[in-house]
Scaffold this motif. Structure first.
Motif, PDB file in Angstrom:
ATOM      1  N   LEU A  23      -7.449  11.768   6.035  1.00 19.91           N
ATOM      2  CA  LEU A  23      -8.317  10.852   5.296  1.00 19.91           C
ATOM      3  C   LEU A  23      -8.023   9.430   5.744  1.00 19.91           C
ATOM      4  CD1 LEU A  23      -7.908  12.434   1.765  1.00 19.91           C
ATOM      5  CD2 LEU A  23      -9.953  12.498   3.210  1.00 19.91           C
TER       6      LEU A  23
ATOM      7  N   ASN B 265      -6.391  -0.471  10.244  1.00 15.89           N
ATOM      8  CA  ASN B 265      -5.838  -1.651  10.907  1.00 15.89           C
ATOM      9  C   ASN B 265      -4.324  -1.637  10.845  1.00 15.89           C
ATOM     10  OD1 ASN B 265      -7.801  -3.668  11.912  1.00 15.89           O
ATOM     11  ND2 ASN B 265      -8.691  -3.227   9.900  1.00 15.89           N
ATOM     12  N   MET B 266      -3.700  -1.316  11.968  1.00 16.79           N
ATOM     13  CA  MET B 266      -2.239  -1.274  11.991  1.00 16.79           C
ATOM     14  C   MET B 266      -1.776  -1.761  13.350  1.00 16.79           C
ATOM     15  SD  MET B 266      -1.343   2.353  10.153  1.00 16.79           S
ATOM     16  CE  MET B 266      -2.344   3.328  11.252  1.00 16.79           C
TER      17      MET B 266
ATOM     18  N   MET C  80       0.832  -1.202   0.000  1.00 19.28           N
ATOM     19  CA  MET C  80       0.000   0.000   0.000  1.00 19.28           C
ATOM     20  C   MET C  80       0.862   1.246   0.000  1.00 19.28           C
ATOM     21  SD  MET C  80      -3.061  -0.090  -0.402  1.00 19.28           S
ATOM     22  CE  MET C  80      -3.916  -1.528  -0.954  1.00 19.28           C
TER      23      MET C  80
ATOM     24  N   ASP D 253      -4.260   4.391   7.278  1.00 17.96           N
ATOM     25  CA  ASP D 253      -4.959   3.113   7.315  1.00 17.96           C
ATOM     26  C   ASP D 253      -5.620   2.989   8.696  1.00 17.96           C
ATOM     27  OD1 ASP D 253      -5.706   0.603   6.476  1.00 17.96           O
ATOM     28  OD2 ASP D 253      -3.843  -0.369   7.079  1.00 17.96           O
TER      29      ASP D 253
ATOM     30  N   VAL E 113     -12.128   4.282   0.227  1.00 20.53           N
ATOM     31  CA  VAL E 113     -12.236   2.848   0.418  1.00 20.53           C
ATOM     32  C   VAL E 113     -11.309   2.134  -0.556  1.00 20.53           C
ATOM     33  CG1 VAL E 113     -13.749   0.868   0.259  1.00 20.53           C
ATOM     34  CG2 VAL E 113     -14.538   2.948   1.365  1.00 20.53           C
ATOM     35  N   LYS E 114     -10.504   1.227   0.004  1.00 20.30           N
ATOM     36  CA  LYS E 114      -9.633   0.413  -0.837  1.00 20.30           C
ATOM     37  C   LYS E 114     -10.475  -0.659  -1.509  1.00 20.30           C
ATOM     38  CE  LYS E 114      -6.658  -0.397   2.607  1.00 20.30           C
ATOM     39  NZ  LYS E 114      -5.476  -0.890   3.351  1.00 20.30           N
ATOM     40  N   PRO E 115     -10.137  -1.181  -2.627  1.00 22.13           N
ATOM     41  CA  PRO E 115      -8.945  -0.797  -3.392  1.00 22.13           C
ATOM     42  C   PRO E 115      -9.129   0.562  -4.037  1.00 22.13           C
ATOM     43  CG  PRO E 115     -10.213  -2.451  -4.576  1.00 22.13           C
ATOM     44  CD  PRO E 115     -10.872  -2.274  -3.250  1.00 22.13           C
TER      45      PRO E 115
ATOM     46  N   THR F 176      -9.073   2.704   3.961  1.00 25.48           N
ATOM     47  CA  THR F 176      -9.350   1.410   4.577  1.00 25.48           C
ATOM     48  C   THR F 176     -10.265   0.583   3.709  1.00 25.48           C
ATOM     49  OG1 THR F 176     -10.360   0.335   6.474  1.00 25.48           O
ATOM     50  CG2 THR F 176     -11.214   2.491   5.873  1.00 25.48           C
ATOM     51  N   THR F 177     -10.217  -0.711   3.912  1.00 26.74           N
ATOM     52  CA  THR F 177     -11.135  -1.565   3.168  1.00 26.74           C
ATOM     53  C   THR F 177     -12.467  -1.711   3.895  1.00 26.74           C
ATOM     54  OG1 THR F 177     -10.015  -3.402   4.196  1.00 26.74           O
ATOM     55  CG2 THR F 177      -9.498  -2.986   1.903  1.00 26.74           C
ATOM     56  N   GLU F 178     -12.526  -1.131   5.086  1.00 27.64           N
ATOM     57  CA  GLU F 178     -13.767  -1.291   5.845  1.00 27.64           C
ATOM     58  C   GLU F 178     -14.914  -0.626   5.099  1.00 27.64           C
ATOM     59  OE1 GLU F 178     -13.522  -3.189   8.138  1.00 27.64           O
ATOM     60  OE2 GLU F 178     -11.437  -3.069   8.775  1.00 27.64           O
ATOM     61  N   VAL F 179     -15.993  -1.358   4.943  1.00 28.74           N
ATOM     62  CA  VAL F 179     -17.136  -0.731   4.296  1.00 28.74           C
ATOM     63  C   VAL F 179     -18.240  -0.444   5.295  1.00 28.74           C
ATOM     64  CG1 VAL F 179     -16.971  -1.351   1.897  1.00 28.74           C
ATOM     65  CG2 VAL F 179     -17.707  -3.060   3.539  1.00 28.74           C
TER      66      VAL F 179
ATOM     67  N   TRP G 280     -12.813   9.782   3.920  1.00 29.97           N
ATOM     68  CA  TRP G 280     -12.311   8.425   3.778  1.00 29.97           C
ATOM     69  C   TRP G 280     -12.216   8.015   2.324  1.00 29.97           C
ATOM     70  CZ3 TRP G 280     -16.647   9.797   6.561  1.00 29.97           C
ATOM     71  CH2 TRP G 280     -17.840   9.733   5.851  1.00 29.97           C
TER      72      TRP G 280
ATOM     73  N   LYS H 118     -17.375   1.576  11.410  1.00 30.53           N
ATOM     74  CA  LYS H 118     -15.958   1.939  11.383  1.00 30.53           C
ATOM     75  C   LYS H 118     -15.802   3.379  10.939  1.00 30.53           C
ATOM     76  CE  LYS H 118     -13.683  -2.076  12.121  1.00 30.53           C
ATOM     77  NZ  LYS H 118     -14.497  -3.175  11.598  1.00 30.53           N
ATOM     78  N   LYS H 119     -16.620   3.737   9.972  1.00 33.82           N
ATOM     79  CA  LYS H 119     -16.522   5.082   9.439  1.00 33.82           C
ATOM     80  C   LYS H 119     -16.913   6.106  10.502  1.00 33.82           C
ATOM     81  CE  LYS H 119     -16.878   4.179   5.296  1.00 33.82           C
ATOM     82  NZ  LYS H 119     -17.767   3.533   4.356  1.00 33.82           N
TER      83      LYS H 119
END
Lengths: 749, 121
Positions: free
Chosen positions: B80, B55-56, B14, B53, B104-106, B83-86, B102, B90-91
């Motif tokens: 910003l 989750n670290m 990333m 990110d 969203v990955k990818p 994250t992949t969290e949808v 935010w 979390k948001k």
């Protein structure tokens, strides 16, 4: 290299790291460590793989990782119990994930059936939890994830006749600014949709003395001329939808008039502590309204209410969110970061560069030796300044060499980590229950050694499970626990790395081994063998054949091949076995394949190196202590024990007649499996660190010789293979069938 | 003026992708590997936008954002969340911590740059 290709390489490297992190975390969970930290680490690993996979469009991988991650998320949230069964499934999923990663990397086709069935099993595990993963999956696959979460209140109005534009009423709350959003930027964003006219209402701005610099006092009315849909406008306010009051309505002539700011709206409220955060009622009211006027009435009411709540936000919000930059907050932050300043600073270096450095340092060591020799030949006294400086140089050279070797040293973890999966697979194939224990994963050894121990280790572990451990019913019958244990241990011992593979199986069936060895003509039927000798028969070439080899440990490789590959590394392998209690294979390897501490000796006019790690002591044998057994086998009496005596010059074929023991120097050496022997040589020249040059690579393999080196005078010296020399004598004694080393020639280069 | 972006992500992949996308868009990029490291970087750097990110290890994105917002220096720096969290929870946690927006990955490099431009003054 194309930058994306380079990142792709990084991604797959990182995947490997994450996968091993995942596996070791799951194994800790299997061992009962289900603490938050472990579960988080496991979750993060899968999450990371998924994130990267998404970026590269690796759909299969993303889909499976997502299902996997959903299950782990439930474990993390405590919604799913990390039972033994669940963890076992997760471990299998981690194997499947590893397969998918490798398939994606190599462009291979993954095992669809395995993936599908595991995904189904994971989903079954997850079900019962509230997660609606079907939806989440769709969200991510369409690449529009950043829009899909938007809760869109009914937006489309029936009125489509006059698409003239929009009126947007926008009032930021303090939190909008608190999160570093900026009203001006949002207005700029809206203006990107079409021509706008913006009016600001400053009526609620307090007197300067009462003004909170970070408060929210302004509101805007934006008239946008655009055919865009409501969602386009909403997405401009995407980040702030909860931190503002936002009212979007179709522009009509009436609306234009009605929406002008009205003076009555702005009475400053008497601070109600309650903050209205949700603009939803406004929108709901608006969206369903067919006429503009009631809508505006609603809006006015809502705005008035909201205003009351926001007019004095910071008085109501206690010091926790103090906006004045109070020093304590700053201090708190910096002391926190001080605590974490011990970041592991590492760099990644191409291995080729390290290898080149090691080669160069090897040359430096040789050159330093040559220089020392030249200086001595020039007749300079040992006490001279030059000699002192040379000592210093030697010291430095040595330190450089150690430091450089340390760069390439790696913990054996990378190899050990591959074993749990192997154990699971072999256990599944043999139907045995196996627990793998590992110890000493942090033991460091040169990377070149690590790369080459994986194969022998794999075979030894397969062998331990397949042949070592009894079938479950036999174990139960013997009163042992159902689950067999295979223990993998690494440790440093006298300058070597020792790796043990121990099982708690039945031990070697010596009768069967002996019978088989006789049947195959490997030993004479009347041979009297000690237990240890019997056990070591399994390493003989030709012992293992198709009829005794099962699918698992077979693969056409016998223990003799394992031993040969270990020996080619300058290592040795031995076995110890106790009937009913299990067997232990011990692998001993040099820490590096690059340098060696050696004793320089003279044998019949040749210079040889004996690895220092093998030498226990040196001595001057007395003729009275040397006894001859039979015709040519000699032993030395030492401290009440008889130790076989080996004349190196004869073992290597330099001489035909033995050297008189009392005219020689003796080295007491210990070989593989603790077997001792006394080597006699003509003289000892000294100790020296030598750079190992492979004989196989430059000439060919020579029995009794491990490798060669270049001495200070530029001549080639051979490095003695102590194990081979010792075992030759033993075999001679054992079988009377001398595996005498053939004479050889070596051209000094 | 060239804008500086601080990215905080524990994944090397990333970090590389962010660097590539942002450098190509003309930004100067400084990077950190987790929240704790991010705060250390902030002692020497003054980024215009921070991308982090969630989750670290050591300090996650929530903790990082909270710490950033506590420091008066960074009070108005847009942060910003990448994250992949949808899921919305979390948001909203990220927002409660002080996140500006935010991605969203990818992530799509174009969209990434677009969002950064949107929050950068």
């Amino acid at each position: 290299m194309d930058p994306m290709a380079a990142i792709r390489d990084t991604f797959f490297q990182e995947c490997e790291e994450q996968l091993s992190e995942l596996e070791s975390g799951l194994m800790r969970m299997e061992g009962g460590e289900t603490d938050q930290e472990t579960v988080n680490a496991v979750f993060r690993a899968v999450h990371s793989v998924k994130g990267g996979a998404g970026a590269f469009g690796l759909e299969d991988l993303v889909r499976f990782a997502h299902v996997f991650e959903t299950a782990l998320d439930q474990v993390r949230a405590g919604k799913l119990d990390a039972s033994a069964n669940a963890v076992r499934l997760l471990l299998r999923a981690s194997d499947a994930l590893a397969d998918l990663v490798r398939c994606a990397r190599d462009g291979a086709t993954p095992d669809e059936a395995q993936t599908t069935s595991l995904a189904a099993a994971l989903k079954a595990l997850t079900n019962g939890g509230p997660t609606d993963d079907g939806h989440a999956e769709d969200d991510e696959d369409d690449g529009l994830g950043d829009l899909t979460f938007l809760p869109l209140p009914v937006a489309v109005e029936a009125e489509t006749t006059r698409p003239t534009g929009w009126i947007i009423k926008f009032r930021p709350l303090a939190d909008l600014y608190g999160n570093a959003n900026e009203a001006a930027l949002l207005l700029r964003e809206v203006s990107g949709l079409g021509p706008v006219s913006v009016t600001v209402d400053t009526s609620s701005l307090p007197d300067f003395a009462d003004l909170d610099p970070e408060g929210a006092y302004l509101k805007w009315t934006i008239t946008l001329q655009s055919d865009c849909d409501e969602q386009a406008i909403r997405s401009a306010f995407e980040f702030v939808e909860d931190d503002c009051e936002l009212l979007i309505s179709r522009a009509s002539d009436q609306a234009d008039e009605a929406s002008l700011p009205q003076p009555g709206v702005d009475e400053g409220g008497a601070g109600s502590a309650e903050t209205i955060r949700s603009p939803v009622p406004i929108m709901a009211a608006n969206a369903t309204a067919s006429s503009d006027i009631p809508t505006d009435a609603d809006v006015l009411a809502m705005i008035r209410k909201a205003q009351q709540s926001v007019s004095q936000p910071d008085h109501d919000q206690p010091a926790a969110r103090s906006r004045q930059g109070a020093p304590p907050a700053v201090d708190g932050t910096s002391s926190k970061s001080d605590g974490g300043s011990a970041v592991g600073a590492t760099i990644r270096v191409d291995l080729d560069r390290v290898d080149r450095l090691i080669d160069l340092v090897g040359e430096l060591v040789i050159n330093e030796a040559m220089l020392t020799q030249r200086v001595m030949e020039a007749g300079l006294a040992r006490a001279s300044g030059v000699a002192a400086a040379l000592d210093e140089l030697e010291h430095l050279t040595r330190e450089i060499q150690d430091s450089v070797m340390a760069i390439r040293a790696q913990p054996v973890r990378s190899v050990f980590q591959r074993m749990p999966r192997l154990v699971r697979e072999v256990a599944a194939m043999t139907g045995k229950q196996v627990r793998l224990l590992t110890d000493g994963e942090g033991t460091e050894v040169d990377k070149t050694v690590i790369e080459r121990i994986a194969d022998p280790l794999t075979h030894m572990i397969r062998n331990a499970i397949d042949h070592g451990l009894e079938p479950t019913d036999a174990r139960l019958a013997a009163g042992k626990p159902e689950e067999g244990v295979v223990k993998l241990t690494a440790l440093h011992r006298s300058g070597r790395i020792v790796i043990e593979v121990a099982d708690d199986g039945a031990g070697i069936n010596r009768e069967r081994v002996k019978a088989k060895a006789i049947e195959r003509g490997l030993i004479a039927p009347e041979a009297q063998l000690s237990d240890e000798e019997t056990d070591n028969l399994i390493f003989l070439p030709g012992f293992s054949t198709a009829s005794t080899v099962s699918d698992i440990s077979g693969r056409g490789v016998g223990m003799d091949v394992v031993r040969r590959s270990v020996q080619s590394l300058g290592g040795r392998i031995s076995i110890a076995s106790r009937p009913g209690a299990g067997s232990t294979f011990t692998l001993s390897l040099p820490l590096t394949l690059a340098v060696l501490d050696g004793m320089v000796v003279s044998v019949a006019g040749h210079t040889l190196i004996v690895p220092l790690s093998a030498i226990i002591e040196t001595l001057q044998p007395q003729a009275a202590n040397v006894h001859t057994l039979g015709t040519d086998v000699r032993v030395v009496a030492m401290r009440g024990r008889y130790i076989p005596l080996v004349d190196v010059s004869m073992a290597l074929g330099y001489r035909d007649a033995p050297l008189e023991a009392d005219k020689s120097v003796a080295l007491l050496v210990e070989g593989e499996g603790g077997i001792r022997a006394v080597l006699i040589v003509d003289a000892i020249q000294g100790q020296r660190q030598v750079v190992i040059k492979s004989l196989e690579a430059n000439y060919r393999a020579v029995p009794g010789i491990a490798a060669a080196t270049v001495m200070g005078d530029g001549r080639v010296a051979l490095i003695l293979d102590v194990d081979a020399i010792v075992s030759v004598t033993r075999t001679e004694i054992l079988r009377g069938d001398a595996l005498r080393a053939e004479p050889f020639l070596l051209q000094a280069s | 003026m060239i804008k500086t972006i601080l990215t905080v992500d524990d994944s090397r992949t990333m970090r590389d992708m962010l660097r590539l996308s942002l450098v190509e868009a003309g930004f100067r990029v400084v990077q950190a590997e987790d929240g704790v490291h991010g705060l250390e970087v902030l002692r020497d750097e003054t980024p215009d936008v921070i991308v982090t990110d969630i989750n670290m290890p050591r300090m996650d994105g929530f903790g990082f954002i909270e710490a950033v917002r506590r420091d008066v220096t960074w009070r108005s720096t847009p942060v910003l969340v990448l994250t992949t969290e949808v899921d919305a929870e979390k948001k909203s946690r990220a927002k409660a911590a002080g996140a500006t927006g935010w991605i969203v990955k990818p992530f799509d490099p174009v969209k990434l740059v677009d969002v950064i431009r949107r929050v950068a003054a």
